[in-house]
Design a protein around this motif. Structure first.
Motif, PDB file in Angstrom:
ATOM      1  N   ASP A   3     105.034  74.221 -74.198  1.00  0.00           N
ATOM      2  CA  ASP A   3     106.316  73.620 -73.859  1.00  0.00           C
ATOM      3  C   ASP A   3     106.833  72.703 -74.946  1.00  0.00           C
ATOM      4  O   ASP A   3     108.015  72.597 -75.152  1.00  0.00           O
ATOM      5  N   TYR A   4     105.931  72.025 -75.640  1.00  0.00           N
ATOM      6  CA  TYR A   4     106.480  71.052 -76.581  1.00  0.00           C
ATOM      7  C   TYR A   4     107.181  71.713 -77.757  1.00  0.00           C
ATOM      8  O   TYR A   4     108.046  71.120 -78.373  1.00  0.00           O
ATOM      9  N   VAL A   5     106.796  72.955 -78.024  1.00  0.00           N
ATOM     10  CA  VAL A   5     107.522  73.672 -79.076  1.00  0.00           C
ATOM     11  C   VAL A   5     108.901  74.067 -78.570  1.00  0.00           C
ATOM     12  O   VAL A   5     109.915  73.860 -79.232  1.00  0.00           O
ATOM     13  N   GLU A   6     108.917  74.592 -77.348  1.00  0.00           N
ATOM     14  CA  GLU A   6     110.193  74.926 -76.743  1.00  0.00           C
ATOM     15  C   GLU A   6     111.059  73.667 -76.634  1.00  0.00           C
ATOM     16  O   GLU A   6     112.257  73.692 -76.875  1.00  0.00           O
ATOM     17  N   GLY A  49     111.507  82.614 -60.466  1.00  0.00           N
ATOM     18  CA  GLY A  49     112.454  82.674 -61.575  1.00  0.00           C
ATOM     19  C   GLY A  49     113.222  81.395 -61.818  1.00  0.00           C
ATOM     20  O   GLY A  49     114.201  81.398 -62.556  1.00  0.00           O
ATOM     21  N   LYS A  50     112.780  80.306 -61.224  1.00  0.00           N
ATOM     22  CA  LYS A  50     113.524  79.055 -61.363  1.00  0.00           C
ATOM     23  C   LYS A  50     113.520  78.558 -62.800  1.00  0.00           C
ATOM     24  O   LYS A  50     114.570  78.242 -63.374  1.00  0.00           O
ATOM     25  N   SER A  51     112.331  78.533 -63.381  1.00  0.00           N
ATOM     26  CA  SER A  51     112.249  78.041 -64.758  1.00  0.00           C
ATOM     27  C   SER A  51     113.034  78.942 -65.688  1.00  0.00           C
ATOM     28  O   SER A  51     113.667  78.486 -66.637  1.00  0.00           O
ATOM     29  N   THR A  52     112.996  80.222 -65.396  1.00  0.00           N
ATOM     30  CA  THR A  52     113.723  81.154 -66.248  1.00  0.00           C
ATOM     31  C   THR A  52     115.212  80.848 -66.213  1.00  0.00           C
ATOM     32  O   THR A  52     115.890  80.888 -67.246  1.00  0.00           O
ATOM     33  N   VAL A  53     115.715  80.529 -65.025  1.00  0.00           N
ATOM     34  CA  VAL A  53     117.129  80.177 -64.934  1.00  0.00           C
ATOM     35  C   VAL A  53     117.419  78.974 -65.825  1.00  0.00           C
ATOM     36  O   VAL A  53     118.360  78.975 -66.620  1.00  0.00           O
ATOM     37  N   ALA A  54     116.548  77.978 -65.741  1.00  0.00           N
ATOM     38  CA  ALA A  54     116.796  76.769 -66.535  1.00  0.00           C
ATOM     39  C   ALA A  54     116.783  77.088 -68.018  1.00  0.00           C
ATOM     40  O   ALA A  54     117.632  76.626 -68.781  1.00  0.00           O
ATOM     41  N   ARG A  55     115.833  77.893 -68.412  1.00  0.00           N
ATOM     42  CA  ARG A  55     115.750  78.209 -69.835  1.00  0.00           C
ATOM     43  C   ARG A  55     116.922  79.062 -70.298  1.00  0.00           C
ATOM     44  O   ARG A  55     117.361  78.946 -71.438  1.00  0.00           O
ATOM     45  N   LEU A  56     117.381  79.891 -69.412  1.00  0.00           N
ATOM     46  CA  LEU A  56     118.561  80.688 -69.763  1.00  0.00           C
ATOM     47  C   LEU A  56     119.759  79.769 -69.956  1.00  0.00           C
ATOM     48  O   LEU A  56     120.531  79.912 -70.910  1.00  0.00           O
ATOM     49  N   MET A  57     119.892  78.812 -69.038  1.00  0.00           N
ATOM     50  CA  MET A  57     121.032  77.898 -69.125  1.00  0.00           C
ATOM     51  C   MET A  57     120.946  77.052 -70.389  1.00  0.00           C
ATOM     52  O   MET A  57     121.954  76.661 -70.958  1.00  0.00           O
ATOM     53  N   ALA A  58     119.701  76.769 -70.817  1.00  0.00           N
ATOM     54  CA  ALA A  58     119.532  75.969 -72.029  1.00  0.00           C
ATOM     55  C   ALA A  58     119.632  76.840 -73.273  1.00  0.00           C
ATOM     56  O   ALA A  58     119.457  76.355 -74.382  1.00  0.00           O
ATOM     57  N   GLN A  59     119.850  78.127 -73.069  1.00  0.00           N
ATOM     58  CA  GLN A  59     119.954  79.098 -74.162  1.00  0.00           C
ATOM     59  C   GLN A  59     118.653  79.203 -74.944  1.00  0.00           C
ATOM     60  O   GLN A  59     118.651  79.547 -76.128  1.00  0.00           O
ATOM     61  N   LEU A  60     117.537  78.939 -74.276  1.00  0.00           N
ATOM     62  CA  LEU A  60     116.251  79.117 -74.955  1.00  0.00           C
ATOM     63  C   LEU A  60     115.816  80.568 -74.877  1.00  0.00           C
ATOM     64  O   LEU A  60     115.021  81.022 -75.680  1.00  0.00           O
ATOM     65  N   TYR A  61     116.316  81.259 -73.868  1.00  0.00           N
ATOM     66  CA  TYR A  61     116.078  82.693 -73.770  1.00  0.00           C
ATOM     67  C   TYR A  61     117.423  83.376 -73.963  1.00  0.00           C
ATOM     68  O   TYR A  61     118.452  82.858 -73.532  1.00  0.00           O
ATOM     69  N   THR A  63     127.358  81.912 -76.260  1.00  0.00           N
ATOM     70  CA  THR A  63     126.039  82.481 -76.549  1.00  0.00           C
ATOM     71  C   THR A  63     125.616  81.978 -77.915  1.00  0.00           C
ATOM     72  O   THR A  63     126.297  82.219 -78.901  1.00  0.00           O
ATOM     73  N   VAL A  64     124.570  81.218 -77.948  1.00  0.00           N
ATOM     74  CA  VAL A  64     124.094  80.737 -79.245  1.00  0.00           C
ATOM     75  C   VAL A  64     122.633  81.106 -79.400  1.00  0.00           C
ATOM     76  O   VAL A  64     121.890  81.170 -78.441  1.00  0.00           O
ATOM     77  N   LYS A  65     122.294  81.371 -80.605  1.00  0.00           N
ATOM     78  CA  LYS A  65     120.896  81.762 -80.835  1.00  0.00           C
ATOM     79  C   LYS A  65     120.132  80.698 -81.596  1.00  0.00           C
ATOM     80  O   LYS A  65     118.963  80.458 -81.374  1.00  0.00           O
ATOM     81  N   GLY A  66     120.756  80.108 -82.542  1.00  0.00           N
ATOM     82  CA  GLY A  66     120.047  79.114 -83.336  1.00  0.00           C
ATOM     83  C   GLY A  66     121.054  78.437 -84.243  1.00  0.00           C
ATOM     84  O   GLY A  66     122.255  78.655 -84.133  1.00  0.00           O
ATOM     85  N   GLY A  67     120.536  77.589 -85.115  1.00  0.00           N
ATOM     86  CA  GLY A  67     121.387  76.960 -86.109  1.00  0.00           C
ATOM     87  C   GLY A  67     122.370  75.967 -85.522  1.00  0.00           C
ATOM     88  O   GLY A  67     122.131  75.346 -84.490  1.00  0.00           O
ATOM     89  N   ARG A  68     123.510  75.852 -86.190  1.00  0.00           N
ATOM     90  CA  ARG A  68     124.503  74.837 -85.856  1.00  0.00           C
ATOM     91  C   ARG A  68     125.031  74.966 -84.430  1.00  0.00           C
ATOM     92  O   ARG A  68     125.112  73.994 -83.688  1.00  0.00           O
ATOM     93  N   GLN A 120     124.980  68.978 -75.610  1.00  0.00           N
ATOM     94  CA  GLN A 120     125.620  68.800 -74.306  1.00  0.00           C
ATOM     95  C   GLN A 120     124.734  69.198 -73.144  1.00  0.00           C
ATOM     96  O   GLN A 120     124.862  68.688 -72.051  1.00  0.00           O
ATOM     97  N   VAL A 121     123.838  70.158 -73.417  1.00  0.00           N
ATOM     98  CA  VAL A 121     122.968  70.617 -72.345  1.00  0.00           C
ATOM     99  C   VAL A 121     121.529  70.355 -72.756  1.00  0.00           C
ATOM    100  O   VAL A 121     121.052  70.896 -73.741  1.00  0.00           O
ATOM    101  N   GLN A 122     120.846  69.514 -72.043  1.00  0.00           N
ATOM    102  CA  GLN A 122     119.462  69.204 -72.386  1.00  0.00           C
ATOM    103  C   GLN A 122     118.547  69.584 -71.241  1.00  0.00           C
ATOM    104  O   GLN A 122     118.938  69.585 -70.083  1.00  0.00           O
ATOM    105  N   MET A 123     117.325  69.889 -71.630  1.00  0.00           N
ATOM    106  CA  MET A 123     116.390  70.354 -70.614  1.00  0.00           C
ATOM    107  C   MET A 123     115.154  69.456 -70.577  1.00  0.00           C
ATOM    108  O   MET A 123     114.672  69.000 -71.613  1.00  0.00           O
ATOM    109  N   ILE A 124     114.669  69.217 -69.386  1.00  0.00           N
ATOM    110  CA  ILE A 124     113.387  68.521 -69.222  1.00  0.00           C
ATOM    111  C   ILE A 124     112.393  69.556 -68.738  1.00  0.00           C
ATOM    112  O   ILE A 124     112.642  70.264 -67.762  1.00  0.00           O
ATOM    113  N   PHE A 125     111.289  69.669 -69.438  1.00  0.00           N
ATOM    114  CA  PHE A 125     110.369  70.761 -69.129  1.00  0.00           C
ATOM    115  C   PHE A 125     109.485  70.457 -67.949  1.00  0.00           C
ATOM    116  O   PHE A 125     109.240  69.310 -67.598  1.00  0.00           O
TER     117      PHE A 125
END
Ligand SMILES: Nc1ncnc2c1ncn2[C@@H]1O[C@H](COP(=O)(O)OP(=O)(O)OP(=O)(O)O)[C@@H](O)[C@H]1O
Ligand SMILES: Nc1ncnc2c1ncn2[C@@H]1O[C@H](COP(=O)(O)OP(=O)(O)OP(=O)(O)O)[C@@H](O)[C@H]1O
Ligand SMILES: [Mg+2]
Ligand SMILES: [Mg+2]
Lengths: 326, 334, 348, 355, 539
Positions: C189-192, D67-79, D94-99, D107-112
């Motif tokens: 998780d910390y990498v993510e 699938g709860k965590s997956t939803v969160a990660r999708l919203m954070a654009q990590l997936y 839709t952003v993948k990386g970079g700027r 604007q959107v932050q996630m707590i793991f």
């Protein structure tokens, strides 16, 4: 099953890569075997003889790299590894079949014994941490750091002097004809004792160490505590729970070392003048015998591959959780 | 009240020795009665697991039992002290008399052996006189009791879902029909639906096999529902114990009170919850006096100097409940 | 609104000073480990010899003298060769080559394994497939024979060349281990979380992942150094590498080709062999240190038997927690009477 | 209040929206592709509708693996998403990386989910927070200003006094403290949306409550939109304005938290609520009356080959033939009390169906 | 002791007196079954037993190559005046081991095989016509074969019957070798080949009933076997031979290492400055200590010293040495060398020699790392050169790289051998022949590595090879010797050897310094002569 298929694809790829590397290395080498032969004889071949040797070895023709590569593959599929220069005109495959059994028997048996012994001792050392066995660890470490050819040399000096039971060189008594009779086998065993002992001493401690560390790691797993909680006998917990699981990671190490049977202990063969494949490699390198070199390298690579495949299968059998990644 | 099966007396556990020692369990006295479910709750790090492992002498190094006794009352036999058993006696005692279910079933089952092997192992070790068929029959029967069909006997642990593994462990714990089953957070990793199912099965089995359970969790609401009696631990000591309903309705120790006020209820009026301020004590630097006093809203001078002893509070002269607190009315009688 | 949360205050007994101490201790623990310290000191000694060896050597290692094949003496501590060369000086001067090849090969192999292992583990996908196939191939191809072949075929292969060859052929195992580790780290998780914070990929690899691999990298390095030293000595010993400089393998080569043992000149063999063994041991000891540094489980390995304050010896082991003697038991415990059946079980 | 002073905001504005969000994880295969034609995938999330509003907490509950965590990660654009739309302030992004990614995560932050895993063990609290500030350009000039900002951040999550925590390593912190460091890190970006994935599951009740109260405080002070993912439906009732229930990758019910917990409509929600431990319950565990409404022994469905129709039908005691063939759409339900909406995806609530 | 096993077999079980087996050893590693006498790579060649099966036309003593040979399969041979024609008379009554008689046809066929297969014509003899009639074989050559005469005469004879059935004689391993020699192959293993004596032979049958050729893996193993008596005859380099071998059995462990007409020496690149100056080369020659080289580098026996300043090894080449050099031997003469250098314009400043241009003289001595005897020699030379202020560096090279550099003339100086032959011609031709001179950077020279460019030498060589009479040859050879002594294109150090280590414990009759009837090496053709001469020691 799928896992195996995947592995097999990997093996095929690796085999291809190894064979290709194998093909190219000697061809990038400067110098040629005729010169080597002359060098080796230091003057016993007259300069006129050089040309006849080139003709003899078929080195006077030129073919493109690509067509050589193609021919090489065709040859391999025919089991034809070419003709050795040093043992001209003996085919490489003949030389290999002649020396391979010696290596496999000596180093193979020794490796297995060493693994079994080292693992057993490692289990005990790991299980009874703090016992005298554990105290021996620094000694073991030291022994495992001794280069084994050196150990072999010492062994020859100390144990194989005149009048000793241990012969200092060769695979069997000169004059005996290899056959399955008692005299020959006895002699072969007698000749293998010292090299085997050398390999054993210097390799067993590696197994002890790795097994011990795995045991220590496994011993703190929950299922070991549970096994104790179940009131199982000490031995049962040690063998069936701790050692059984600790063994798994060592299996791949074992496979790797099985693979290196062929090439890994060449110094022992050199030191003990043992008629195995390691000595052949040494000879081939010394005399630029490309075909032999290629053949040996191929054999070594293939045996590593086969050993790895075996390890994979063993893993499948030993570990019900089929691993995806390694 | 039913007769006791396990009496823990003045039990102390340290991690490490000498000056380095961390005193994880202090002077715990607790009695488990025949056929009852005793809940053990408390903050994480309060020593619940340590107590459970200590009682069965399964603490991993550097844990040592530094004092106290655990008297086991075999049915129809003379009671004896588990702490005084030799290793081989201990081996015979384990599982046959007291079995234990750990938190992570995945880690409790050996991943390389079949479920059946691991089950039969136990029976073979303790009842060597049984034939193989009898053992298999026993194991099958037990698995059926916990709701796993006999054809899953030969599955490897990884082929079972988390809930099934946990049930296998429970089945295994009961296979020798022990008097005491200790369960350390057996369901925390599962979701509520699964948790309820397993507990329901356990309750049913208890009625049939009549064993006692020491049930450890930090989920108080679960305990209130599930256990007969609850003991609350804080900082390595038992601070309160009572019948579960009593404790829920009328907790005496400020810590228990805080705990009960901390979980939101699913039903009833929605109310603001306050929680317990501060954080759990560090075992290496325990506060003097009552370990809870730095966080206690009612703390007064005495709390920071004298360690309260567990005893029947003056105010409710009920032999079934005990508390360790200096607050007026809660000071133990005598 | 006054959120109840605001009343939360931390209770940290002992204060900040006491709390920060463990962090420092942890960093130093590696050195405090007896084994690792011994190893490090020995290694440092060899490094020192590697640097100053040629200066402190009493003789020119190639210089002939009339003391032919002398056993160790006050003048020639390790005896002399068939040409009257001083073996002690050869060992001193030869250390440099050994250490140079060992360390350089170690650095090359480690750098390659980090580069290939970590990027293959982190990038995933096609890059991963390619890189891990590459390292698998290199893993399966036997290194020592390959090194022998390559070293014997490259003209003028000096120490640098030998180090390069060893370095380039022995990174695969490390890469594989690092890849596996990176794979698992990458999913941490910390990498993510670092990514979610907006860190760049490059920074994630170097700052978030690499520090967590330090121990593995270090032990891989130590392992490669051992392997490289052994390989180099082997090459010299069997007369394959063209070492015009002295190293321990060259000494052994001369000893062997002059049949020192048959001549009874044990001193020609023993010092070099012992030096190799001691260097190898030192490196393994460091490796132990690293292992224990990584795995807290190994850390307590030495301390299974402990003396308590009152002079008892307690043996700690999994599954059977020791019970300390209860001097002055407070309440008399019911006498222990064992169940009849229990006895039977105990015996079984 | 530094963050929200610049623009006037109204509680209730939609900030982040997901529409038809779908995520399938391909099952890892290598050579096997060559031998089987169809591509298997884990249907982790299917067709999710989700709206996050300023100053409001939306809870997402459901069993483990739904699938709860997956939803969160999708919203954070990590997936990367398989299908669907994510709209920030109404714009599909839709952003993948970079700027672009950086701008988005400002604007959107996630707590793991796991406070023990989401902090790098080799870095100090100071490092974690400094990076969060620096990346988003909020570190200020010079070290004094940075120090000040760090302190402010720690103060905001009530880690006082800040100096005591700044130079600690994660392993020196308790779970609750770590969780608060994670929150502080997320706040470092000064986000508008906080995706909190089970921020309290690993914690003990008392600490758990502390964190929840803290989050609520932040929501109110900073006007954050919060997605609160949890197993614990009681805490959703306590903390969230709106609650959504997921089962096997799909939303099955949603509505005002109070309504949903008091009058669960979907059979799965009912099972969930009935299974939740509740000390006020009259009957106790194991009582005959307490048989859960579950016919499949609590086994969750396979997500690689999810059940057709309603994914809950194999376990549903009310299952009808239709349930196994047709996917139930959302049915609006009557509101019993309070404001907000309430819906369920269950054929039981189809117009005309017997309730 | 260690040879306990051997003793019993050696003596066929009964005791010391009835010795029937001779154990021969070579340090050549495991062999493959290959009895093809033409192939140098065959086990027969590598261990030397091919000479026990295949016999030459004439037996020539390698250490006295100028002496006329012993008639063997040919009873008479006659060269025409310019050595382009040879007529041979073939011995009657010789039978191959398969029972068929050996005829002139077989002999002619043996030549024809070499003519037809370039790969088998290892001496590159320019065969012309080959005819057989009765018991006579007549050969013609396209060039004078004076310098090759011994090579032609020692050609061994094979059975036409057997070889005409072989499709590719260069590739056949000749599983059942058929020859006229007194032994046949009894068994083969990679380690040991055993030969057993035939029932009949055209001479007296040898006393040795069984010859056991063992191939040891390396010098160490061979030395050990020699030391403990397991091996009774071998050719191997044994460092410190006195301690390691001879002292193990002072009475019986003997060695006989006579020189033949080939030498080893320090080849100098005569194109590199300042070594293009003969004066410098002569000075270098004067300081080189051949005793040290012999004693330390060659263990006091292996390559005998070259004593004559002409580089011609003695006693083998005694008769060729020009009268003016008859008694001129190499002696270390540092002062003389210094004086010569000073006279030639070199300056010795402190311990640094400066050449005429004032540059310090330095030299790199290169040889492959594995050749420990050469490297040792170089170390000694390096030391010697320092006495006249030449700073030498010993560079141990990779064998292939080294060969290439030598071949292309990219070196300062290196130990290397020369060709050898029946007369010193081969030595000088190899060193000085202008016909094989190639420019620096071009390889394939197979000789004259030092790029010695002397038309005078080339002319003398040519005259020698094509001279019509002995007097002309002597003149040419004397000229060559003069060039050698004055120009020193290479600095000779040691002679090639044809020696052997043997034990007289079980067998006596070995060649020795007292009775040098044959070279002592078991892989030389003359080994057959030795085997025929050996008798049980006790008897
Ligand atoms: N090996 C150890 N060395 C030192 N202290 C330890 C060790 N193991 C556990 N502890 C300490 O002992 C205390 C009790 O731990 P224990 O695991 O019994 O708590 P618990 O009540 O079971 O908590 P949880 O609810 O989190 O499981 C903890 O504060 C812990 O930090
Ligand atoms: N990277 C991935 N690759 C493949 N499958 C995945 C991946 N991540 C999650 N899954 C699968 O997707 C499903 C949903 O996982 P998710 O973590 O979103 O569940 P969750 O609801 O958060 O569960 P929990 O309550 O246990 O956290 C699970 O079946 C999981 O196995
Ligand atoms: Mg616990
Ligand atoms: Mg989750």
């Amino acid at each position: 099953m799928k896992f195996l298929l995947q592995r097999i694809a990997f093996y095929l790829f690796t085999a291809w890569a190894a064979v290709t590397i194998n093909f190219f290395i000697p061809r990038l080498i400067p110098g040629d075997p005729v010169q080597s032969l002359i060098n080796k004889q230091q003057g016993n071949i007259s300069t006129e003889a050089v040309h006849s040797l080139y003709v003899l070895f078929g080195l006077d023709k030129n073919a493109s790299m690509l067509s050589q590569y193609k021919d090489y593959w065709i040859q391999i599929f025919h089991g034809d590894l070419g003709t050795s220069f040093t043992f001209f005109p003996a085919p490489v495959s003949q030389i290999l079949t002649q020396s391979l059994p010696w290596t496999i028997l000596l180093v193979g048996i020794t490796t297995i014994v060493s693994f079994a012994l080292g693992t057993g001792l490692g289990v005990l050392a790991g299980w009874r941490r703090g016992s005298w066995m554990d105290g021996l660890l620094p000694v073991t470490t030291f022994i495992s750091s001794i280069p084994y050819f050196w150990l072999g040399l010492l062994a020859i000096t100390l144990l194989a002097g005149a009048g000793s039971f241990f012969p200092s060189s060769g695979g069997y008594e000169p004059g005996l004809v290899p056959s399955w009779n008692g005299e020959f086998i006895g002699s072969a065993i007698q000749h293998s004792l010292l090299p085997a002992l050398t390999i054993l001493i210097s390799s067993v401690s590696g197994w002890i160490l790795s097994m011990r560390n795995m045991m220590v790691t496994v011993a703190s797993e929950d299922y070991i505590t549970v096994a104790h909680a179940k009131g199982l006998s000490e031995r049962r917990v040690m063998v069936s729970y701790a050692a059984r699981n600790a063994l798994l990671p060592n299996v791949s190490g074992f496979a790797l070392s099985l693979g290196f049977i062929v090439g890994g202990t060449l110094l022992v063969e050199i030191v003990f003048s043992y008629p195995g494949i390691g000595y052949n490699l040494f000879q081939a390198v010394g005399s630029k015998d490309y075909p032999l070199l290629q053949g040996i390298f191929l054999i070594i690579t293939l045996s590593v591959l086969v050993a790895n495949l075996l390890a994979d299968v063993a893993y499948l059998l030993l570990d019900p959780r089929t691993r995806k990644e390694g | 009240m039913k007769p006791p099966v396990l009496e823990i007396k003045n039990f102390n556990v340290d991690y490490g020795l000498g000056d380095q020692a961390v005193q994880a369990v202090r002077d715990v006295t607790l009695t488990l009665h025949r056929g009852e479910v005793l809940g053990l709750a408390g903050e994480s790090g309060s020593g619940k697991s340590t107590l459970a492992y200590g009682v069965t002498r399964l603490l991993p190094p550097p844990g040592v039992i530094s004092g106290g006794s655990v008297i086991y009352h075999p049915p129809g036999g003379e009671p004896y002290d588990v702490m005084a058993l030799s290793n081989s006696e201990l081996r015979a005692f384990r599982w046959a008399e007291t079995s234990i279910v750990f938190q992570g079933a995945m880690n409790s089952l050996n991943p390389v052996h079949k479920v059946s092997t691991q089950m039969l192992d136990v029976i073979r070790a303790h009842e060597p006189q049984l034939t193989q068929e009898a053992r298999v029959a026993r194991a099958k029967e037990m698995l059926k009791l916990v709701g796993i069909s006999a054809d899953r006997m030969d599955a490897y642990p990884h082929q079972l879902s988390g809930g099934m593994r946990q049930r296998v462990m429970i089945g295994m714990a009961l296979v020798l029909e022990p008097q005491v089953v200790i369960m350390d957070e057996p369901t925390t990793a599962l979701d509520v639906v699964m948790q309820r199912q397993i507990l329901a099965q356990l309750v049913e089995l208890r009625e049939r096999l009549d064993f006692s359970v020491l049930f450890i969790t930090h989920d108080l609401s679960l305990l209130v529902e599930f256990s007969d009696r609850i003991a609350i631990m804080y900082g390595g000591r038992i601070v309160e114990q009572a019948k579960s309903a009593d404790l829920y309705k009328d907790s005496l120790h400020p810590y228990s009170e805080g705990l009960l006020k901390s979980f939101p209820a699913l039903r009833g009026p929605r109310k603001e919850l306050a929680g317990i301020p501060g954080s759990p004590p560090d075992l290496r630097g325990m506060p003097t006096g009552c370990a809870f006093h730095p966080r206690c809203p009612h703390a007064f001078d005495r709390c920071s100097t004298e360690i309260p002893v567990l005893g029947v509070p003056e105010a409710r002269n009920d032999p079934n409940r005990e508390v360790a607190c200096w607050l007026p009315g809660r000071v133990p009688v005598g | 609104m006054s959120a109840p949360a605001s009343t939360i205050t931390a209770v940290t007994p002992g204060g900040p000073a006491a709390a920060t101490a463990p962090a420092k201790r942890q960093r130093l623990r590696f050195v405090a480990n007896g084994k690792a310290a011994t190893g490090l000191v020995t290694l440092a000694f060899f490094c020192l010899i590697a640097i100053i060896g040629p200066w402190i050597a009493p003789f020119d290692p190639s210089k002939r003298s009339s003391d032919i094949l002398q056993s160790p003496s006050g003048k020639h501590w390790f005896g002399t060769t068939h040409l009257g060369q001083d073996i002690f000086s050869q060992i001193l001067v030869g250390t440099r080559g050994v250490m140079f090849v060992g360390l350089l090969a170690g650095i090359i192999a480690t750098a390659l394994s980090v580069l290939i292992g970590v990027s293959s583990g982190f990038l995933g996908g096609a890059a991963d497939e390619t890189l891990s196939a590459l390292s698998n191939v290199f893993l399966v191809i036997p290194a020592l024979p390959l090194i022998i072949i390559v070293a014997s075929t490259i003209p003028g292969a000096g120490d640098l060349m030998v180090a390069l060859v060893i370095g380039l052929t022995s990174w695969a195992w490390g890469a594989r281990v690092l890849r596996a580790q990176t794979l698992s780290l990458r999913r941490r998780d910390y990498v993510e979380a670092a990514r979610a914070t907006g860190e760049s990929t490059w920074r994630i690899i170097t700052v978030e992942i690499l520090p967590n691999l330090t121990a593995i990298i270090a032990s891989g390095f130590v392992g490669t150094v051992i392997f490289a030293v052994m390989s180099e000595i082997t090459l010299a010993f069997i007369g394959i590498s063209t070492i015009s400089e002295w190293n321990w393998g060259t000494i052994l080569f001369w000893a062997q080709s002059q049949q020192a043992l048959a001549q009874g000149a044990w001193w020609w063999f023993v010092p070099a062999g012992l030096a190799i063994a001691i260097l190898g041991t030192a490196l393994s000891l460091i490796n132990f240190g690293i292992d224990e540094f990584v795995s807290p489980r190994l850390r307590s390995s030495g301390h299974t038997k402990v003396k308590t304050a009152d002079g008892h010896t307690v043996k700690m082991r999994v599954g059977f927690t020791p019970v300390l003697s209860q001097n002055g038991k407070k309440d008399p415990v019911t006498p222990v009477v064992r169940k009849a059946t229990d006895e039977a079980k105990g015996a079984a | 209040m530094t963050a929200t002073e610049t623009e006037p905001v109204t509680t209730g504005d939609v900030v982040l929206e997901a529409d038809g969000l779908t995520k399938h994880f391909p099952v890892r295969r290598g050579l096997r592709d060559l031998f089987t034609k169809e591509r298997k995938a884990v249907h982790a999330v299917d067709d999710i509708q989700l709206t996050l509003r300023r100053g409001r907490v939306t809870a997402l509950v459901g069993e483990s693996g739904s699938g709860k965590s997956t939803v969160a990660r999708l919203m954070a654009q990590l997936y990367g998403r398989t299908a669907g739309d994510i709209r920030l302030h109404g714009e599909t992004i839709t952003v993948k990386g970079g700027r672009g990614f950086r701008a988005y995560c400002r604007q959107v932050q996630m707590i793991f989910q796991d406070p023990f895993a989401s902090l790098n063990p080799v870095h100090t609290v100071r490092y974690h927070l400094t990076r969060a500030l620096k990346i988003h350009g909020r570190a200020g000039k010079g070290s004094a200003e940075l120090e000040q900002n760090l302190n402010a951040l720690l103060l905001r999550v009530q880690l006082t006094p800040p100096e005591r925590y700044l130079d600690k390593f994660p392993h020196e912190l308790s779970g609750g403290q770590r969780q608060r460091v994670s929150i502080a890190r997320a706040l470092g970006a000064n986000p508008e949306v906080l995706l909190a994935d089970e921020p309290v599951s690993m914690l003990d009740v008392s600490i758990r409550l502390g964190v929840l109260n803290l989050l609520r405080d932040l929501k109110e002070r900073l006007n954050l939109a919060i997605l609160y993912i949890t197993h614990d439906i009681a805490s959703a009732r306590y903390f969230a304005d709106e609650t959504l229930v997921m089962y096997a990758g799909r939303m099955v019910e949603g509505g005002d938290s109070e309504t949903l917990t008091q009058n669960p409509a979907h059979p799965y929600t009912r099972l969930l609520i009935e299974s939740a431990p509740d000390p006020d319950r009259l009957d106790r565990v194991g009582d005959a009356k307490d048989a859960p409404e579950d016919t499949a022994g609590g086994e969750p469905p396979s997500l690689i080959a999810p059940p057709t129709g309603c994914r809950f039908h194999p376990r549903c005691i009310h299952a009808m033939p239709k349930c196994s063939t047709e996917l139930p759409p959302r049915f609006e339900l009557p509101i019993v009390s309070g404001e907000g909406e309430h819906w369920a995806a269950c054929w039981l609530y189809e117009e005309g169906a017997a309730k | 002791a260690c040879s306990n096993g051997d003793d019993s077999k050696n003596t066929a079980g009964t005791g010391g007196s009835t010795t029937t087996v001779l154990n021969v050893g070579m340090p050549n590693g495991p062999q493959t079954e290959n009895h093809n006498p033409f192939l140098g790579s065959s086990a027969g060649a590598s261990l030397g037993y091919r000479w026990m099966i295949f016999e030459p036309l004439v037996m020539i003593n390698g250490i006295k190559p100028a002496e006329p040979g012993k008639p063997w399969l040919a009873t008479e041979w006659k060269w025409d005046a310019n050595f382009t024609k040879l007529s041979l008379t073939i011995r009657d009554g010789v039978k191959f081991s398969d029972g068929t008689p050996m005829t002139a046809d077989d002999v002619a066929y043996s030549f024809q095989l070499r003519k037809d297969n370039e790969g088998l014509n290892t001496d590159a003899i320019p065969y012309g016509t080959i005819t057989a009639s009765g018991n006579k074989v007549d050969l013609t050559f396209t060039r004078s074969q004076f310098t090759n005469q011994n090579k032609v005469l020692t050609v061994f004879v094979v059975s036409k019957k057997q070889w005409s059935a072989i499709s590719d004689p260069t590739k056949d391993i000749l599983k059942n070798p058929i020859g006229t020699g007194p032994y046949t192959v009894k068994s083969f293993t990679p380690q040991t080949t055993t030969l057993t004596v035939r029932d009949s032979y055209w001479q007296d049958l040898p006393k040795i009933k069984e010859l056991r050729y063992t191939s040891y893996n390396d010098n160490n193993a061979q030395t050990t076997a020699l030391a403990n008596g397991a091996s009774e005859w071998s050719f191997v380099f044994v460092p410190n031979v006195k301690a390691v071998y001879q002292s193990k059995d002072e009475k019986n462990h003997k060695l006989f290492f006579p020189a033949n007409l080939g030498i080893h020496g320090l080849w100098i690149n005569t194109t590199r400055k300042p070594f293009d100056d003969p004066a410098l080369r002569r000075a270098m020659d004067k300081v080189i200590n051949r005793d040290d080289i012999f004693q330390q580098g060659e263990a006091g026996y292996f390559y005998p010293k070259v004593e004559s300043v002409t580089g011609i090894p003695t006693p083998a080449g005694e008769s060729f040495i020009a009268p003016e050099y008859k008694d001129k031997k190499h002696v270390v003469d540092v002062d003389g060398a210094k004086a010569d250098l000073a006279a030639a314009g070199y300056k010795l400043e402190g311990d640094v020699l400066k050449d005429k241009t004032g540059k310090p003289v330095t030299i790199t001595l290169t040889d492959p790392a594995g050749w420990s005897d050469y490297i040792t020699d170089l170390e000694i030379i390096k030391d010697n050169l320092s006495t006249i202020g030449i700073k030498a560096t010993v560079d141990k090279a990779n064998q292939d790289a080294w060969f290439k550099k030598i071949d292309e003339g990219d070196f300062d100086a290196a130990m290397h051998w020369t060709n050898g032959g029946a007369t010193p011609f081969d030595i000088y031709q190899n060193i000085m022949d202008g016909k094989i001179l190639k420019p620096i950077g071009k390889g394939g020279v197979s000789g004259n590595y030092g790029r010695f460019n002397s038309p005078e030498a080339t002319k003398a060589l040519d005259e020698y090879a094509n001279a019509a009479d002995e007097a002309a040859r002597t003149t040419a050879l004397n000229t060559l010797q003069k060039i050698m002594v004055e120009q020193m294109p290479i600095i000779p150090t040691s002679a090639s050897n044809v020696g052997g280590l043997y034990s007289t414990k079980n067998w006596s009759g070995w060649p020795s310094d007292a009775d040098p009837y044959a070279p002592g090496q078991p892989t030389q053709q003359n080994a057959l002569e030795i085997v025929l001469k050996l008798k049980p020691s006790g008897a």
